[in-house]
Motif scaffolding. Structure first.
Motif, PDB file in Angstrom:
ATOM      1  N   SER A   1      19.055  11.658  69.741  1.00 42.82           N
ATOM      2  CA  SER A   1      19.396  10.961  68.513  1.00 42.82           C
ATOM      3  C   SER A   1      19.479  11.962  67.368  1.00 42.82           C
ATOM      4  N   VAL A   2      20.584  11.925  66.626  1.00 43.37           N
ATOM      5  CA  VAL A   2      20.782  12.898  65.549  1.00 43.37           C
ATOM      6  C   VAL A   2      19.715  12.739  64.475  1.00 43.37           C
ATOM      7  N   SER A   3      19.423  11.503  64.078  1.00 39.21           N
ATOM      8  CA  SER A   3      18.419  11.299  63.028  1.00 39.21           C
ATOM      9  C   SER A   3      17.044  11.788  63.491  1.00 39.21           C
ATOM     10  N   ALA A   4      16.719  11.591  64.763  1.00 41.53           N
ATOM     11  CA  ALA A   4      15.435  12.076  65.292  1.00 41.53           C
ATOM     12  C   ALA A   4      15.398  13.597  65.282  1.00 41.53           C
ATOM     13  N   GLU A   5      16.518  14.234  65.607  1.00 45.82           N
ATOM     14  CA  GLU A   5      16.575  15.697  65.580  1.00 45.82           C
ATOM     15  C   GLU A   5      16.352  16.221  64.168  1.00 45.82           C
ATOM     16  N   VAL A   6      16.976  15.570  63.194  1.00 41.52           N
ATOM     17  CA  VAL A   6      16.818  15.999  61.805  1.00 41.52           C
ATOM     18  C   VAL A   6      15.376  15.803  61.354  1.00 41.52           C
TER      19      VAL A   6
ATOM     20  N   ARG B   1      25.695  11.695  56.562  1.00 40.34           N
ATOM     21  CA  ARG B   1      24.727  11.274  55.563  1.00 40.34           C
ATOM     22  C   ARG B   1      23.912  10.087  56.063  1.00 40.34           C
ATOM     23  N   SER B   2      24.515   9.240  56.883  1.00 40.44           N
ATOM     24  CA  SER B   2      23.771   8.095  57.410  1.00 40.44           C
ATOM     25  C   SER B   2      22.650   8.563  58.344  1.00 40.44           C
ATOM     26  N   SER B   3      22.943   9.578  59.185  1.00 41.34           N
ATOM     27  CA  SER B   3      21.908  10.122  60.059  1.00 41.34           C
ATOM     28  C   SER B   3      20.807  10.781  59.236  1.00 41.34           C
ATOM     29  N   LEU B   4      21.202  11.508  58.188  1.00 39.06           N
ATOM     30  CA  LEU B   4      20.217  12.156  57.336  1.00 39.06           C
ATOM     31  C   LEU B   4      19.338  11.116  56.646  1.00 39.06           C
ATOM     32  N   ARG B   5      19.950  10.041  56.149  1.00 36.89           N
ATOM     33  CA  ARG B   5      19.170   9.007  55.465  1.00 36.89           C
ATOM     34  C   ARG B   5      18.143   8.378  56.401  1.00 36.89           C
ATOM     35  N   GLN B   6      18.526   8.131  57.653  1.00 34.70           N
ATOM     36  CA  GLN B   6      17.570   7.590  58.624  1.00 34.70           C
ATOM     37  C   GLN B   6      16.396   8.549  58.813  1.00 34.70           C
ATOM     38  N   ALA B   7      16.714   9.848  58.905  1.00 34.91           N
ATOM     39  CA  ALA B   7      15.658  10.850  59.076  1.00 34.91           C
ATOM     40  C   ALA B   7      14.751  10.899  57.850  1.00 34.91           C
ATOM     41  N   MET B   8      15.339  10.821  56.667  1.00 32.27           N
ATOM     42  CA  MET B   8      14.551  10.882  55.446  1.00 32.27           C
ATOM     43  C   MET B   8      13.651   9.658  55.323  1.00 32.27           C
ATOM     44  N   PHE B   9      14.165   8.511  55.742  1.00 31.64           N
ATOM     45  CA  PHE B   9      13.353   7.296  55.730  1.00 31.64           C
ATOM     46  C   PHE B   9      12.142   7.456  56.653  1.00 31.64           C
ATOM     47  N   GLU B  10      12.346   8.065  57.826  1.00 30.34           N
ATOM     48  CA  GLU B  10      11.239   8.277  58.760  1.00 30.34           C
ATOM     49  C   GLU B  10      10.210   9.227  58.168  1.00 30.34           C
TER      50      GLU B  10
ATOM     51  N   VAL C   1       7.081   8.783  68.110  1.00 33.10           N
ATOM     52  CA  VAL C   1       8.495   8.424  68.145  1.00 33.10           C
ATOM     53  C   VAL C   1       9.287   9.645  68.605  1.00 33.10           C
ATOM     54  N   GLU C   2      10.575   9.463  68.766  1.00 33.80           N
ATOM     55  CA  GLU C   2      11.385  10.522  69.372  1.00 33.80           C
ATOM     56  C   GLU C   2      11.304  11.836  68.608  1.00 33.80           C
ATOM     57  N   SER C   3      11.281  11.765  67.285  1.00 35.77           N
ATOM     58  CA  SER C   3      11.228  13.008  66.509  1.00 35.77           C
ATOM     59  C   SER C   3       9.925  13.762  66.765  1.00 35.77           C
TER      60      SER C   3
END
Length: 231
Positions: A14-19, A52-61, A122-124
């Motif tokens: 998952s891109v957001s998890a990687e970030v 930016r959507s993937s980044l926003r998910q990561a920032m929320f986490e 979680v995945e990250s």
């Protein structure tokens, strides 16, 4: 001053998890410090080559883990330790803690941390732990091996999703640093420590709480054995 963010190493996840894992690793290792301001989201997304959507998910986490603070018009900033955790650290910092007491505390706390990490990671979190293991080797210098050892245990505490446990892990690390260094003085000792980390990670990745606790207990026993002073 805005912090500089190194490139993201992409993996088939998952891109957001990687970030999230990438930025959490930078915070845990100290490359990003409390008070550092992250680049604007548009700039950060472009620098990491993600949407930016993937980044926003990561920032929320990261915000939910209390690692960053996001404010409208001010961007995102790496946070200080939570107040309660900071109070605990300050209250205990002046005590004359003997090494044996700190080791006993570690024996009590770290298996529980591993168990909670297995239940809550979680995945990250798994990506961050896996990255440390990928960089670990018995051929490293004792100092570098110790640094990665501390990073692994800190990330494990973060995976437990309890900031007070992160603080306890940090304090016991400081109190037992000299003894822990002994567990990295030889290649055999480093290999034993890394093997313990792999067993802990396997249980955490399988979400096996009791297995993770047992793996940590065995790891701590192994570390104590190789840390005994030479005669």
């Amino acid at each position: 001053m805005t912090a500089s963010i190194p490139p993201l190493r992409r993996r088939a996840r998952s891109v957001s998890a990687e970030v999230a894992a990438h930025l959490e690793g930078l915070i845990t290792s100290g490359e990003l410090r409390a008070g550092d301001r992250l680049p604007p989201e548009r700039e950060l997304a472009a620098g990491l080559s993600v949407s930016r959507s993937s980044l926003r998910q990561a920032m929320f986490e990261l915000e939910s883990k209390q690692l960053i603070e996001r404010r409208q018009g001010r961007g995102s900033t790496v946070t200080e330790n939570p107040r309660r955790a900071g109070d605990l650290a300050g209250g205990l910092a002046d005590l004359d803690i003997e090494l044996g007491h700190a080791t006993e505390l570690r024996d009590l706390v770290e298996p529980r941390i591993a168990e909670l990490a297995a239940l809550r990671a979680v995945e990250s979190n798994l990506l961050s732990l896996d990255d440390v293991l990928a960089r670990s080797s018995d051929s490293l210098s004792p100092a570098e091996s110790l640094r990665l050892d501390i990073e692994f245990h800190t990330l494990l505490a973060r995976a437990a999703q309890n900031p007070l446990l992160v603080t306890l892990c940090t304090m016991t690390t400081d109190w037992t640093r000299r003894t822990r260094a002994l567990s990295h003085r030889t290649r055999h000792a480093r290999a034993l420590s890394i093997d313990g980390h792999h067993r802990i990670y396997a249980a955490v990745a399988a979400h096996n709480g009791p297995g993770a606790a047992a793996a940590m207990e065995q790891h701590l026993r192994d570390v104590r054995e190789v840390s005994r002073p030479r005669r």
